[in-house]
Design a protein around this motif. Structure first.
Motif, PDB file in Angstrom:
ATOM      1  N   VAL A 227      36.549  39.073  44.047  1.00 58.74           N
ATOM      2  CA  VAL A 227      35.820  38.009  43.354  1.00 58.74           C
ATOM      3  C   VAL A 227      35.201  37.091  44.393  1.00 58.74           C
ATOM      4  CG1 VAL A 227      35.984  36.060  41.756  1.00 58.74           C
ATOM      5  CG2 VAL A 227      37.411  38.076  41.398  1.00 58.74           C
ATOM      6  N   TRP A 228      33.940  36.765  44.200  1.00 54.54           N
ATOM      7  CA  TRP A 228      33.247  35.838  45.102  1.00 54.54           C
ATOM      8  C   TRP A 228      32.173  35.114  44.310  1.00 54.54           C
ATOM      9  CZ3 TRP A 228      32.259  40.910  44.516  1.00 54.54           C
ATOM     10  CH2 TRP A 228      30.936  41.335  44.402  1.00 54.54           C
ATOM     11  N   THR A 229      31.526  34.168  44.953  1.00 51.79           N
ATOM     12  CA  THR A 229      30.473  33.408  44.279  1.00 51.79           C
ATOM     13  C   THR A 229      29.201  33.441  45.114  1.00 51.79           C
ATOM     14  OG1 THR A 229      29.856  31.266  43.342  1.00 51.79           O
ATOM     15  CG2 THR A 229      31.234  31.220  45.302  1.00 51.79           C
ATOM     16  N   SER A 238      33.947  42.783  41.498  1.00 50.34           N
ATOM     17  CA  SER A 238      33.956  44.250  41.471  1.00 50.34           C
ATOM     18  C   SER A 238      35.412  44.695  41.404  1.00 50.34           C
ATOM     19  CB  SER A 238      33.273  44.832  42.716  1.00 50.34           C
ATOM     20  OG  SER A 238      34.000  44.512  43.882  1.00 50.34           O
ATOM     21  N   ILE A 239      35.665  45.800  40.701  1.00 50.02           N
ATOM     22  CA  ILE A 239      37.040  46.251  40.515  1.00 50.02           C
ATOM     23  C   ILE A 239      37.067  47.757  40.252  1.00 50.02           C
ATOM     24  CG2 ILE A 239      36.995  45.801  38.017  1.00 50.02           C
ATOM     25  CD1 ILE A 239      39.941  44.915  38.298  1.00 50.02           C
ATOM     26  N   MET A 258      35.665  46.614  27.407  1.00 51.73           N
ATOM     27  CA  MET A 258      36.772  45.668  27.245  1.00 51.73           C
ATOM     28  C   MET A 258      37.089  44.958  28.556  1.00 51.73           C
ATOM     29  SD  MET A 258      39.517  47.378  24.587  1.00 51.73           S
ATOM     30  CE  MET A 258      39.530  49.035  25.297  1.00 51.73           C
ATOM     31  N   VAL A 259      37.061  45.712  29.657  1.00 47.37           N
ATOM     32  CA  VAL A 259      37.320  45.120  30.973  1.00 47.37           C
ATOM     33  C   VAL A 259      36.269  44.071  31.294  1.00 47.37           C
ATOM     34  CG1 VAL A 259      37.418  45.569  33.455  1.00 47.37           C
ATOM     35  CG2 VAL A 259      38.530  47.148  31.867  1.00 47.37           C
ATOM     36  N   LYS A 260      35.018  44.401  31.052  1.00 40.08           N
ATOM     37  CA  LYS A 260      33.921  43.472  31.328  1.00 40.08           C
ATOM     38  C   LYS A 260      34.045  42.199  30.507  1.00 40.08           C
ATOM     39  CE  LYS A 260      28.890  43.215  31.663  1.00 40.08           C
ATOM     40  NZ  LYS A 260      27.604  43.942  31.493  1.00 40.08           N
ATOM     41  N   GLU A 261      34.353  42.347  29.228  1.00 40.27           N
ATOM     42  CA  GLU A 261      34.493  41.180  28.353  1.00 40.27           C
ATOM     43  C   GLU A 261      35.666  40.312  28.795  1.00 40.27           C
ATOM     44  OE1 GLU A 261      34.883  42.936  24.505  1.00 40.27           O
ATOM     45  OE2 GLU A 261      32.709  43.169  24.204  1.00 40.27           O
ATOM     46  N   GLU A 265      35.439  36.274  30.434  1.00 43.26           N
ATOM     47  CA  GLU A 265      36.154  35.121  29.889  1.00 43.26           C
ATOM     48  C   GLU A 265      36.522  34.128  30.998  1.00 43.26           C
ATOM     49  OE1 GLU A 265      39.535  36.489  27.747  1.00 43.26           O
ATOM     50  OE2 GLU A 265      38.368  37.545  26.201  1.00 43.26           O
ATOM     51  N   PHE A 266      36.559  34.612  32.236  1.00 41.97           N
ATOM     52  CA  PHE A 266      36.914  33.772  33.377  1.00 41.97           C
ATOM     53  C   PHE A 266      35.668  33.164  34.047  1.00 41.97           C
ATOM     54  CE2 PHE A 266      40.606  36.380  32.732  1.00 41.97           C
ATOM     55  CZ  PHE A 266      41.685  35.602  33.118  1.00 41.97           C
ATOM     56  N   ASN A 267      34.556  33.117  33.328  1.00 34.87           N
ATOM     57  CA  ASN A 267      33.303  32.551  33.828  1.00 34.87           C
ATOM     58  C   ASN A 267      32.756  33.346  35.013  1.00 34.87           C
ATOM     59  OD1 ASN A 267      31.153  30.689  33.824  1.00 34.87           O
ATOM     60  ND2 ASN A 267      32.144  29.433  35.392  1.00 34.87           N
ATOM     61  N   ILE A 268      32.903  34.669  34.940  1.00 32.22           N
ATOM     62  CA  ILE A 268      32.338  35.565  35.953  1.00 32.22           C
ATOM     63  C   ILE A 268      31.132  36.253  35.336  1.00 32.22           C
ATOM     64  CG2 ILE A 268      32.748  37.620  37.356  1.00 32.22           C
ATOM     65  CD1 ILE A 268      35.672  36.730  37.563  1.00 32.22           C
ATOM     66  N   GLU A 269      29.985  36.046  35.957  1.00 29.45           N
ATOM     67  CA  GLU A 269      28.721  36.465  35.349  1.00 29.45           C
ATOM     68  C   GLU A 269      28.422  37.946  35.533  1.00 29.45           C
ATOM     69  OE1 GLU A 269      24.065  35.603  36.356  1.00 29.45           O
ATOM     70  OE2 GLU A 269      25.399  33.875  36.235  1.00 29.45           O
ATOM     71  N   HIS A 270      28.610  38.441  36.754  1.00 30.02           N
ATOM     72  CA  HIS A 270      28.224  39.821  37.066  1.00 30.02           C
ATOM     73  C   HIS A 270      29.465  40.635  37.409  1.00 30.02           C
ATOM     74  CE1 HIS A 270      25.562  43.042  38.473  1.00 30.02           C
ATOM     75  NE2 HIS A 270      26.413  43.201  39.464  1.00 30.02           N
ATOM     76  N   VAL A 271      29.647  41.777  36.739  1.00 28.94           N
ATOM     77  CA  VAL A 271      30.850  42.602  36.925  1.00 28.94           C
ATOM     78  C   VAL A 271      30.442  44.036  37.265  1.00 28.94           C
ATOM     79  CG1 VAL A 271      32.983  43.417  35.889  1.00 28.94           C
ATOM     80  CG2 VAL A 271      32.048  41.196  35.204  1.00 28.94           C
ATOM     81  N   THR A 272      31.052  44.596  38.300  1.00 31.10           N
ATOM     82  CA  THR A 272      30.868  46.013  38.647  1.00 31.10           C
ATOM     83  C   THR A 272      32.217  46.709  38.509  1.00 31.10           C
ATOM     84  OG1 THR A 272      29.104  45.484  40.226  1.00 31.10           O
ATOM     85  CG2 THR A 272      30.153  47.641  40.427  1.00 31.10           C
ATOM     86  N   ILE A 273      32.258  47.729  37.670  1.00 30.38           N
ATOM     87  CA  ILE A 273      33.516  48.432  37.413  1.00 30.38           C
ATOM     88  C   ILE A 273      33.379  49.889  37.853  1.00 30.38           C
ATOM     89  CG2 ILE A 273      35.204  49.095  35.655  1.00 30.38           C
ATOM     90  CD1 ILE A 273      33.972  46.797  33.913  1.00 30.38           C
TER      91      ILE A 273
END
Length: 292
Positions: A227-229, A238-239, A258-261, A265-273
């Motif tokens: 996690v970074w900003t 990314s995870i 489900m993972v992305k959602e 919820e933690f105010n993380i805008e961009h997610v790479t799974i």
């Protein structure tokens, strides 16, 4: 968007104009406190100018040069502003310390006049930006409120000097303003350092995120989480998640959703799974060659 730009643009014009007036007023009255605030306002004027520029380009889409977008230009602006404020503070300290031991007579009436002007100018700019909803405007309004309170201090000091020849008070006020500036610069620089070093944002509980993801059905293990900003506002993650090879494509897509959602919820805008799959027995994982 245009209203945001107009509010910040007006605040920039008022702040820069009054900075010039402050320099003239500080030299005219002999007040080092007014000159200290002029340095502070110069830094704020730079911040306002950069904020105005960033407001115009903040909606520019990522391209093949800046694939993450243009958000981090704000960090460069904050760094430049910090250097200006530090340099100005060192200059003011060098001018102020001798006056603590050899106070210089100042024009208290002139200080009073400029203090009233300072409260009016900064008050108008604060009112305009305080009405806005963008982060730029909220940040700018806090700076302007700080400036206004600094002028309230000078106003009180000038009133005291009208009745008592306690001229060292001007130097004391000056050092007080410089301390406020340096505290602001320290906090700003600390935040910049954390962003550049890709520290997990303070408001995000990384361990809690990983625990929540590991609770999702069919996820055998979640690991390699990062996690970074980008700029202190837009957070990224990314995870890798380990799944069973027997799952259907539709089920995998559902799990990723489900993972992305959960992460958002933690105010993380961009997610790479990234999905990994168990191959046989044991802990050997094979990375998925497809991003689903």
């Amino acid at each position: 968007m245009h209203q945001n730009q107009n509010n910040i643009g007006l605040a920039f014009f008022l702040n820069l104009s009054f900075t010039i007036v402050e320099v003239i007023g500080g030299l005219y009255t002999g007040s080092i406190a007014i000159l200290s605030d002029a340095i502070h306002d110069l830094g704020d004027s730079l911040s306002l100018g950069i904020a105005y520029f960033l407001e115009k380009i903040s909606h520019k889409k990522p391209d093949d040069i800046y694939t993450y977008g243009y958000d981090r230009f704000s960090l460069l602006g904050a760094l430049i502003t910090s250097f200006v404020l530090i340099g100005g503070s060192i200059f003011i300290i060098s001018e102020t310390i001798p006056r603590l031991f050899n106070p210089v007579q100042v024009d208290a009436q002139g200080m009073l006049l400029f203090a009233v002007l300072g409260i009016v100018f900064n008050g108008i700019a604060f009112f305009k930006t305080h009405q806005g909803h963008s982060l730029n405007e909220k940040t700018v309004s806090l700076h302007l409120l700080e400036d206004m309170l600094g002028w309230v201090a000078i106003l009180i000091g000038s009133i005291v000097l009208l009745f008592v020849d306690f001229y060292v008070l001007d130097a004391i006020l000056s050092l007080g303003i410089v301390v406020i500036i340096l505290v602001y610069v320290y906090n700003s620089t600390k935040q910049l350092f954390n962003i550049f070093m890709q520290k997990v944002p303070d408001e995000i509980d990384f361990d809690d995120i990983m625990k929540q993801i590991n609770k999702i059905d069919h996820i055998i293990k979640a690991h390699h989480g990062h996690v970074w900003t980008l700029d202190g506002i837009r957070h990224m993650m990314s995870i890798h998640i380990v799944l069973d090879t027997k799952l259907t494509i539709d089920k995998i897509i559902s799990i990723k959703k489900m993972v992305k959602e959960k992460i958002q919820e933690f105010n993380i805008e961009h997610v790479t799974i990234e999905c990994e799959f168990i191959e046989g027995e044991g802990d050997g994982y094979v990375e998925s060659k497809t991003s689903i």
